[in-house]
Design a protein around this motif. Sequence first.
Motif, PDB file in Angstrom:
ATOM      1  N   ALA A 216       0.817  -1.225   0.000  1.00  0.00           N
ATOM      2  CA  ALA A 216       0.000   0.000   0.000  1.00  0.00           C
ATOM      3  C   ALA A 216       0.845   1.266   0.000  1.00  0.00           C
ATOM      4  N   ASN A 217       2.059   1.171  -0.503  1.00  0.00           N
ATOM      5  CA  ASN A 217       2.922   2.351  -0.627  1.00  0.00           C
ATOM      6  C   ASN A 217       2.399   3.213  -1.770  1.00  0.00           C
ATOM      7  N   PRO A 218       2.064   4.489  -1.540  1.00  0.00           N
ATOM      8  CA  PRO A 218       1.473   5.330  -2.594  1.00  0.00           C
ATOM      9  C   PRO A 218       2.348   5.426  -3.831  1.00  0.00           C
TER      10      PRO A 218
ATOM     11  N   ALA B  53       7.996  13.288 -10.863  1.00  0.00           N
ATOM     12  CA  ALA B  53       7.135  14.459 -10.682  1.00  0.00           C
ATOM     13  C   ALA B  53       6.248  14.358  -9.439  1.00  0.00           C
ATOM     14  N   TRP B  54       5.769  13.137  -9.123  1.00  0.00           N
ATOM     15  CA  TRP B  54       4.778  12.988  -8.065  1.00  0.00           C
ATOM     16  C   TRP B  54       5.215  12.129  -6.881  1.00  0.00           C
ATOM     17  N   GLY B  55       6.194  11.249  -7.102  1.00  0.00           N
ATOM     18  CA  GLY B  55       6.538  10.237  -6.101  1.00  0.00           C
ATOM     19  C   GLY B  55       6.696  10.752  -4.685  1.00  0.00           C
ATOM     20  N   LYS B  56       7.495  11.795  -4.514  1.00  0.00           N
ATOM     21  CA  LYS B  56       7.788  12.308  -3.174  1.00  0.00           C
ATOM     22  C   LYS B  56       6.599  13.051  -2.549  1.00  0.00           C
ATOM     23  N   LYS B  57       5.642  13.447  -3.392  1.00  0.00           N
ATOM     24  CA  LYS B  57       4.470  14.171  -2.884  1.00  0.00           C
ATOM     25  C   LYS B  57       3.392  13.219  -2.359  1.00  0.00           C
ATOM     26  N   LEU B  58       3.476  11.955  -2.737  1.00  0.00           N
ATOM     27  CA  LEU B  58       2.445  10.979  -2.367  1.00  0.00           C
ATOM     28  C   LEU B  58       2.816  10.319  -1.043  1.00  0.00           C
TER      29      LEU B  58
ATOM     30  N   LEU C   1       2.129   2.156  -5.580  1.00  0.00           N
ATOM     31  CA  LEU C   1       0.790   2.030  -6.148  1.00  0.00           C
ATOM     32  C   LEU C   1       0.691   2.715  -7.506  1.00  0.00           C
ATOM     33  N   LEU C   2       1.396   3.840  -7.640  1.00  0.00           N
ATOM     34  CA  LEU C   2       1.416   4.564  -8.915  1.00  0.00           C
ATOM     35  C   LEU C   2       1.943   3.660 -10.025  1.00  0.00           C
ATOM     36  N   VAL C   3       2.992   2.914  -9.727  1.00  0.00           N
ATOM     37  CA  VAL C   3       3.599   1.998 -10.706  1.00  0.00           C
ATOM     38  C   VAL C   3       2.669   0.827 -10.997  1.00  0.00           C
ATOM     39  N   VAL C   4       2.109   0.251  -9.932  1.00  0.00           N
ATOM     40  CA  VAL C   4       1.259  -0.941 -10.086  1.00  0.00           C
ATOM     41  C   VAL C   4       0.010  -0.650 -10.915  1.00  0.00           C
ATOM     42  N   LEU C   5      -0.706   0.424 -10.573  1.00  0.00           N
ATOM     43  CA  LEU C   5      -1.942   0.732 -11.293  1.00  0.00           C
ATOM     44  C   LEU C   5      -1.672   1.077 -12.755  1.00  0.00           C
ATOM     45  N   ALA C   6      -0.546   1.745 -13.029  1.00  0.00           N
ATOM     46  CA  ALA C   6      -0.188   2.060 -14.416  1.00  0.00           C
ATOM     47  C   ALA C   6       0.108   0.782 -15.188  1.00  0.00           C
ATOM     48  N   ALA C   7       0.876  -0.121 -14.559  1.00  0.00           N
ATOM     49  CA  ALA C   7       1.248  -1.373 -15.220  1.00  0.00           C
ATOM     50  C   ALA C   7       0.026  -2.256 -15.461  1.00  0.00           C
TER      51      ALA C   7
ATOM     52  N   THR D 140      -7.119   5.034  -3.013  1.00  0.00           N
ATOM     53  CA  THR D 140      -6.578   6.364  -2.682  1.00  0.00           C
ATOM     54  C   THR D 140      -7.391   7.030  -1.570  1.00  0.00           C
ATOM     55  N   ARG D 141      -8.686   6.715  -1.509  1.00  0.00           N
ATOM     56  CA  ARG D 141      -9.532   7.259  -0.439  1.00  0.00           C
ATOM     57  C   ARG D 141      -9.068   6.729   0.923  1.00  0.00           C
ATOM     58  N   LYS D 142      -8.744   5.440   0.977  1.00  0.00           N
ATOM     59  CA  LYS D 142      -8.270   4.846   2.228  1.00  0.00           C
ATOM     60  C   LYS D 142      -6.873   5.360   2.596  1.00  0.00           C
TER      61      LYS D 142
END
Length: 449
Positions: A103-105, A208-213, A108-114, A140-142
Amino acid sequence: MHATDLPAVPQLAWGIDAQILAVAIVIIAYAILFTEKINRAVIALLAASVMIFSGILTQSEALKGIDFNTLALLIGMMTIVGISEKSGMFQYVAVWGAKKVRANPRGLLVVLAAVTAFFSAFLDNVTTVLLIAPVTFQITRKLKVNPYPYLILEIFASNIGGTATLIGDPPNILIGSALNLSFMDFVNELTPVVVITMLVLILGFDIAWGKKLKTTEKDKKAVMKINEIDCITDWKLLYKSLSVLAIVILGFISAEHLHIANGTIAMFGGAALLLLYTLGDNHDKRDHKVEAIFGTVDWTTIFFFAGLFVIVYGLEVTGILGMLGQKFVELTEGSIEKSAMLIIWVSAVISSAIDNIPFVATMIPMIKSMEESMGGREAMMPVWWALSLGACFGGNGTLIGASANVIVAGMAQREGHPISFLGFMLWSVPVMLISVAIAALYLHIRFFM
């Protein structure tokens, strides 16, 4: 179809030069399609009817212009997907992937894209995002993180991933059917550049987003408590769906050796899964389930394709596309490389602004008309791959570039996370330009070095 195989066309239709009238019909139809004021299937069928009423085509000639293999492939795969999604298998994979990265945000970005890219290679893009986006909102809500980067990346992944195979995106289905290309032809030629492009895209978004999540351990645990098994709503249907999907994919791979059209294989798969899905049900329940599945088929798209084939065939038989093909040959000085590079960029730019399906449908007979003067089919294959890559990757250019883009934007709006047209373009234009540049470089290395 060669020029010599085309039917004779009267010089005049309704007292107007047949070529001028055919062009006028297409321009008016495409202009109305672009406004989206009228259903696209209605416009295509009306324009096709005008082609016949005017005498440019007879009804029997119009029917010859329809590529029934493409329609069969679309109907068969839509039926299979419509049944398969009821098992919950696609949601299972998304949740399973999220838990695999704890559940690392960022992960998760990588997993959902793949996952989105992979499913888009075998399903239509709209179905893919309709399945993945709700799971994205749930997770993302959780995690209490902004779903925006996930949704934007899923849009891009759906359009890029769909480029990898024959059945992943309608432009590929059109090109594959027109040229009698196999499933493996697309996998061998396009999957490598799709994988490269996805890796670059995911890396860019991570930077661009990794560190912000960021999220808390408590919120991560909330996601880890989701039981992916609960996503499977029908285990028997899951096994039936996976079995039929495997047989159909194997059929696509073996099609050129079996000498069976891809449309026939898809229709067989759809009919076989319908049989397995309704086996043992009483008469009323069986008929209700069959009608419900047929309701999941996008008949608007099917009739849109049918009408589109007829109006493009009208351009072909009047000699317009052949004439444009010769002008294109003169422009590129008969160079395959110049043609491929021009096609990929023109396709991308146009496909970002209008639906890539009518564009590709119009380009196919035009490029076919160029083959004889440019060395034949084999020599022209880089141009065909350029058309596929440009049209599919170009769908990422704007929010209206592909249906999946519009669907995700609508879902995001309802969830309170609107995606604006200009806000999307801040991401989409660079992504489109970079992905097409990668594709152009790939074609140059693959065919011209």
